[in-house]
Design a protein around this motif. Structure first.
Motif, PDB file in Angstrom:
ATOM      1  N   MET A  34      -0.520  -1.346   7.151  1.00  0.00           N
ATOM      2  CA  MET A  34       0.251  -2.479   7.641  1.00  0.00           C
ATOM      3  C   MET A  34       1.680  -2.366   7.105  1.00  0.00           C
ATOM      4  SD  MET A  34      -0.410  -6.577   7.152  1.00  0.00           S
ATOM      5  CE  MET A  34       0.028  -6.632   5.430  1.00  0.00           C
ATOM      6  N   PHE A  35       2.657  -2.744   7.923  1.00  0.00           N
ATOM      7  CA  PHE A  35       4.054  -2.739   7.536  1.00  0.00           C
ATOM      8  C   PHE A  35       4.511  -4.178   7.355  1.00  0.00           C
ATOM      9  CE2 PHE A  35       3.139   1.005   9.972  1.00  0.00           C
ATOM     10  CZ  PHE A  35       3.766   2.018   9.277  1.00  0.00           C
ATOM     11  N   ASN A  36       5.454  -4.400   6.426  1.00  0.00           N
ATOM     12  CA  ASN A  36       5.956  -5.750   6.207  1.00  0.00           C
ATOM     13  C   ASN A  36       7.380  -5.693   5.681  1.00  0.00           C
ATOM     14  OD1 ASN A  36       5.976  -8.518   6.150  1.00  0.00           O
ATOM     15  ND2 ASN A  36       4.503  -8.720   4.480  1.00  0.00           N
ATOM     16  N   GLU A  37       8.143  -6.764   5.968  1.00  0.00           N
ATOM     17  CA  GLU A  37       9.497  -6.902   5.459  1.00  0.00           C
ATOM     18  C   GLU A  37       9.658  -8.307   4.902  1.00  0.00           C
ATOM     19  OE1 GLU A  37      13.183  -5.356   7.427  1.00  0.00           O
ATOM     20  OE2 GLU A  37      13.581  -7.501   7.672  1.00  0.00           O
ATOM     21  N   THR A  38      10.304  -8.405   3.746  1.00  0.00           N
ATOM     22  CA  THR A  38      10.604  -9.680   3.112  1.00  0.00           C
ATOM     23  C   THR A  38      12.104  -9.740   2.866  1.00  0.00           C
ATOM     24  OG1 THR A  38       8.437  -9.735   2.052  1.00  0.00           O
ATOM     25  CG2 THR A  38      10.129 -11.147   1.114  1.00  0.00           C
ATOM     26  N   TYR A  44       7.615 -14.170  -5.061  1.00  0.00           N
ATOM     27  CA  TYR A  44       6.254 -14.621  -4.759  1.00  0.00           C
ATOM     28  C   TYR A  44       5.584 -14.913  -6.090  1.00  0.00           C
ATOM     29  CZ  TYR A  44       1.876 -14.831  -2.087  1.00  0.00           C
ATOM     30  OH  TYR A  44       0.707 -15.241  -1.486  1.00  0.00           O
ATOM     31  N   THR A  57       6.968   1.276  -1.325  1.00  0.00           N
ATOM     32  CA  THR A  57       8.248   0.607  -1.134  1.00  0.00           C
ATOM     33  C   THR A  57       9.227   1.532  -0.434  1.00  0.00           C
ATOM     34  OG1 THR A  57       7.928  -0.846  -3.018  1.00  0.00           O
ATOM     35  CG2 THR A  57      10.195  -0.453  -2.347  1.00  0.00           C
ATOM     36  N   ASN A 101      11.149  -3.685   2.311  1.00  0.00           N
ATOM     37  CA  ASN A 101      10.390  -3.039   3.379  1.00  0.00           C
ATOM     38  C   ASN A 101       9.313  -2.206   2.711  1.00  0.00           C
ATOM     39  OD1 ASN A 101      11.752  -3.858   5.836  1.00  0.00           O
ATOM     40  ND2 ASN A 101      13.497  -2.742   5.014  1.00  0.00           N
ATOM     41  N   ARG A 102       8.089  -2.347   3.205  1.00  0.00           N
ATOM     42  CA  ARG A 102       6.984  -1.660   2.554  1.00  0.00           C
ATOM     43  C   ARG A 102       5.864  -1.363   3.525  1.00  0.00           C
ATOM     44  NH1 ARG A 102       7.599  -6.936   1.880  1.00  0.00           N
ATOM     45  NH2 ARG A 102       5.846  -8.360   1.618  1.00  0.00           N
ATOM     46  N   TYR A 104       1.652  -1.124   3.430  1.00  0.00           N
ATOM     47  CA  TYR A 104       0.391  -1.365   2.731  1.00  0.00           C
ATOM     48  C   TYR A 104      -0.647  -0.395   3.284  1.00  0.00           C
ATOM     49  CZ  TYR A 104       2.252  -5.927   1.269  1.00  0.00           C
ATOM     50  OH  TYR A 104       3.004  -6.936   0.738  1.00  0.00           O
TER      51      TYR A 104
END
Length: 118
Positions: A34-38, A44, A57, A101-102, A104
């Motif tokens: 899974m890709f995600n951006e914060t 958190y 990362t 950007n990471r 998982y």
């Protein structure tokens, strides 16, 4: 070698960290990707990892902290091996002006992780 940090739950119920590396050219079975951006400057609060996973990362610099005060800085290219799925967990905050950007990569079997302690 690629720098890695292994987060795990100790017998005391708290998260702990060990610095090391991941070995080159070793295949591992995975369950999902899974890709995600914060957004920059995000944080958190206390949480355990949702599943056993590699967190790779791509951008952003983060300060991680365990409940007992252990800290480490995660930078682009670093691997977080999150095994602390129970207990007090950890928290993080972005400490630069970049988004986090990471990738998982969840895995099925903790025993098959690719980690070499420093």
């Amino acid at each position: 070698m690629i720098r890695a940090y292994k987060l795990f739950t100790g017998e005391d119920g708290h998260s702990h960290v060990i610095e090391g590396t991941v070995a080159n050219k070793e295949l591992r079975d995975t369950e999902s990707v899974m890709f995600n951006e914060t957004a920059p400057h995000s944080s958190y609060d206390w949480h355990p990892a949702p599943t056993t996973q590699y967190v790779i990362t791509l951008s952003g610099t983060l300060l991680f902290e365990t409940f007992l005060g252990e800290t480490f800085t995660l930078r682009p290219g670093d691997i977080l091996i999150a095994l602390d799925t129970t207990g007090t967990g950890h928290k993080w905050k972005l400490i630069d002006d970049q988004p986090w950007n990471r990738v998982y990569v969840a895995f099925k079997d903790e025993a098959s992780i690719n980690f070499i302690a420093k």
